[in-house]
Motif scaffolding. Structure first.
Motif, PDB file in Angstrom:
ATOM      1  N   SER A   1      -2.233  -4.139  -0.944  1.00 31.41           N
ATOM      2  CA  SER A   1      -2.076  -2.855  -0.258  1.00 31.41           C
ATOM      3  C   SER A   1      -3.272  -2.568   0.648  1.00 31.41           C
ATOM      4  O   SER A   1      -3.115  -2.048   1.757  1.00 31.41           O
ATOM      5  CB  SER A   1      -1.901  -1.731  -1.279  1.00 31.41           C
ATOM      6  OG  SER A   1      -0.786  -1.974  -2.116  1.00 31.41           O
TER       7      SER A   1
ATOM      8  N   MET B   1       3.038   5.209  -3.976  1.00 27.30           N
ATOM      9  CA  MET B   1       1.797   5.059  -3.227  1.00 27.30           C
ATOM     10  C   MET B   1       1.430   6.388  -2.586  1.00 27.30           C
ATOM     11  O   MET B   1       2.147   6.881  -1.718  1.00 27.30           O
ATOM     12  CB  MET B   1       1.954   3.971  -2.162  1.00 27.30           C
ATOM     13  CG  MET B   1       0.665   3.605  -1.454  1.00 27.30           C
ATOM     14  SD  MET B   1       0.891   2.173  -0.381  1.00 27.30           S
ATOM     15  CE  MET B   1      -0.732   2.060   0.339  1.00 27.30           C
TER      16      MET B   1
ATOM     17  N   PRO C   1      -5.287   5.065   8.117  1.00 26.57           N
ATOM     18  CA  PRO C   1      -5.276   5.314   6.672  1.00 26.57           C
ATOM     19  C   PRO C   1      -6.684   5.256   6.106  1.00 26.57           C
ATOM     20  O   PRO C   1      -7.471   4.360   6.434  1.00 26.57           O
ATOM     21  CB  PRO C   1      -4.391   4.174   6.124  1.00 26.57           C
ATOM     22  CG  PRO C   1      -4.409   3.128   7.179  1.00 26.57           C
ATOM     23  CD  PRO C   1      -4.592   3.820   8.482  1.00 26.57           C
TER      24      PRO C   1
ATOM     25  N   PHE D   1      -5.924   5.424  -0.656  1.00 29.14           N
ATOM     26  CA  PHE D   1      -4.599   5.353  -1.279  1.00 29.14           C
ATOM     27  C   PHE D   1      -4.764   5.178  -2.782  1.00 29.14           C
ATOM     28  O   PHE D   1      -5.838   4.800  -3.279  1.00 29.14           O
ATOM     29  CB  PHE D   1      -3.778   4.188  -0.703  1.00 29.14           C
ATOM     30  CG  PHE D   1      -4.169   2.827  -1.236  1.00 29.14           C
ATOM     31  CD1 PHE D   1      -3.484   2.266  -2.304  1.00 29.14           C
ATOM     32  CD2 PHE D   1      -5.226   2.130  -0.676  1.00 29.14           C
ATOM     33  CE1 PHE D   1      -3.846   1.019  -2.795  1.00 29.14           C
ATOM     34  CE2 PHE D   1      -5.596   0.894  -1.156  1.00 29.14           C
ATOM     35  CZ  PHE D   1      -4.904   0.330  -2.216  1.00 29.14           C
TER      36      PHE D   1
ATOM     37  N   THR E   1      -1.077   8.302  -0.187  1.00 29.31           N
ATOM     38  CA  THR E   1      -1.927   7.867   0.918  1.00 29.31           C
ATOM     39  C   THR E   1      -2.538   9.061   1.628  1.00 29.31           C
ATOM     40  O   THR E   1      -1.860  10.058   1.869  1.00 29.31           O
ATOM     41  CB  THR E   1      -1.116   7.038   1.933  1.00 29.31           C
ATOM     42  OG1 THR E   1      -0.432   5.985   1.248  1.00 29.31           O
ATOM     43  CG2 THR E   1      -2.031   6.439   2.984  1.00 29.31           C
TER      44      THR E   1
END
Length: 328
Positions: A233, A21, A34, A37, A23
């Motif tokens: 996610s 992942m 965040p 991603f 990010t």
């Protein structure tokens, strides 16, 4: 499972089945949000257990996500940063660890935003220094270091592959009694500021730990669809944003883990009360009274039931708080 791959875990020093992942997040040192991603498979077909199984329109988000999954992570950095900047996100520097501290990546990101990253000590990467091409070890040997227990050993302006200048700051690594190298494309930034700003990158490590331990990023979904993993996610990142916003709004000294458990308990109680209220409203709607007196009786009965439920939860909260006080 679609796009499942065999990937090397550098922490455990072994291969695992799963995804990586990548990010991108924004942080001011106090809160982290965040922004973007990418769920990555392996770019090597030999390490893939399953390829793309769905026939999707190339213009769809699902098809774009699948192309993104088999693209090298280094090629995704510039598009990620560009999307964030075009969306209105304002940032002074882009912080990266040594995995992305390569000259080619730095040159691709330089036109978008100043870069500040850690660079690896390898003989394969050379920098222009005093008319020569030297590695980090060669530059370290040629520099005069500060004496004593200084945290910053030295700094120097070097040239990257395109000849553009960059500043390298050598700092002491007390864990291994060694040294580390930080590179920034902002050559006017003082050495102390380079070290201080790069220290804020630790926030994203805290984000990953919180997302895995409390928000169930790894084990929260048992689905086998790639689109479902993308959705899971995304939901995990949104939940983290809610927690970070709540902590920022209340200036809460609790960690995000403690705040997460507190929010879960609060949501559980509110959901029960709202559900009870909804059931009573539906029951009253299904059995319409024939006269106003009966309506008043039904309303009084519903109010009594909800009132007792609220008192019950208030009593439980008081008992829980008293038990905590006694334990303290």
């Amino acid at each position: 499972m679609e796009l499942l791959a065999r990937l090397y875990d550098h922490c455990e020093n072994r291969f695992l089945r799963g995804f990586r992942m990548l990010t991108l997040a924004w942080s001011d040192g106090a809160s982290l949000v965040p922004l973007d991603f990418a769920l990555l498979s392996s770019t090597d077909p030999c390490n893939g257990y399953q390829g793309v199984t769905k026939d999707l329109d190339r213009r769809s988000c699902g098809a774009k996500r699948r192309r993104e999954a088999v693209t090298k992570s280094t090629a995704l950095l510039a598009p990620m940063v560009r999307r964030a900047l075009e969306a209105g996100v304002k940032a002074r520097y882009l912080l990266m660890d040594s995995w992305f501290g390569m000259p080619a990546i730095i040159l691709a990101l330089r036109p978008l935003i100043p870069v500040l990253c850690m660079v690896e000590r390898t003989p394969k990467i050379l920098y222009g220094f005093q008319g020569k091409r030297l590695s980090l070890d060669g530059i370290y040997r040629a520099l005069k270091k500060r004496r004593g227990q200084a945290k910053i050993l030295s700094s120097v302006v070097v040239a990257i592959n395109d000849g553009e200048p960059a500043r390298i700051v050598l700092v002491r690594d007390r864990r291994k009694k060694d040294w580390l190298a930080l590179l920034t494309t902002d050559i006017n930034l003082p050495d102390e500021e380079v070290v201080r700003i790069y220290g804020k990158r630790w926030d994203i490590e805290v984000f990953f730990r919180t997302a895995k331990q409390f928000l169930q990023l790894e084990k929260g979904s048992q689905a086998r669809g790639f689109d479902t993993l993308i959705a899971h996610s995304t939901i995990v990142l949104m939940r983290y944003i809610f927690l970070a916003l709540e902590q920022r709004r209340l200036d809460d000294p609790r960690s995000l883990g403690l705040l997460f458990h507190a929010c879960c308990e609060e949501i559980r109680d509110v959901t029960y009360l709202e559900s009870l209220k909804r059931i009573l409203e539906l029951a009253m709607a299904q059995t319409p009274p024939k006269d106003p007196a009966t309506t008043d009786i039904y309303a009084a009965l519903a109010d009594a039931i909800l009132g007792q439920a609220i008192l019950y939860f208030g009593l439980q909260e008081t008992i829980y708080q008293r038990s905590r006080d006694i334990a303290a």
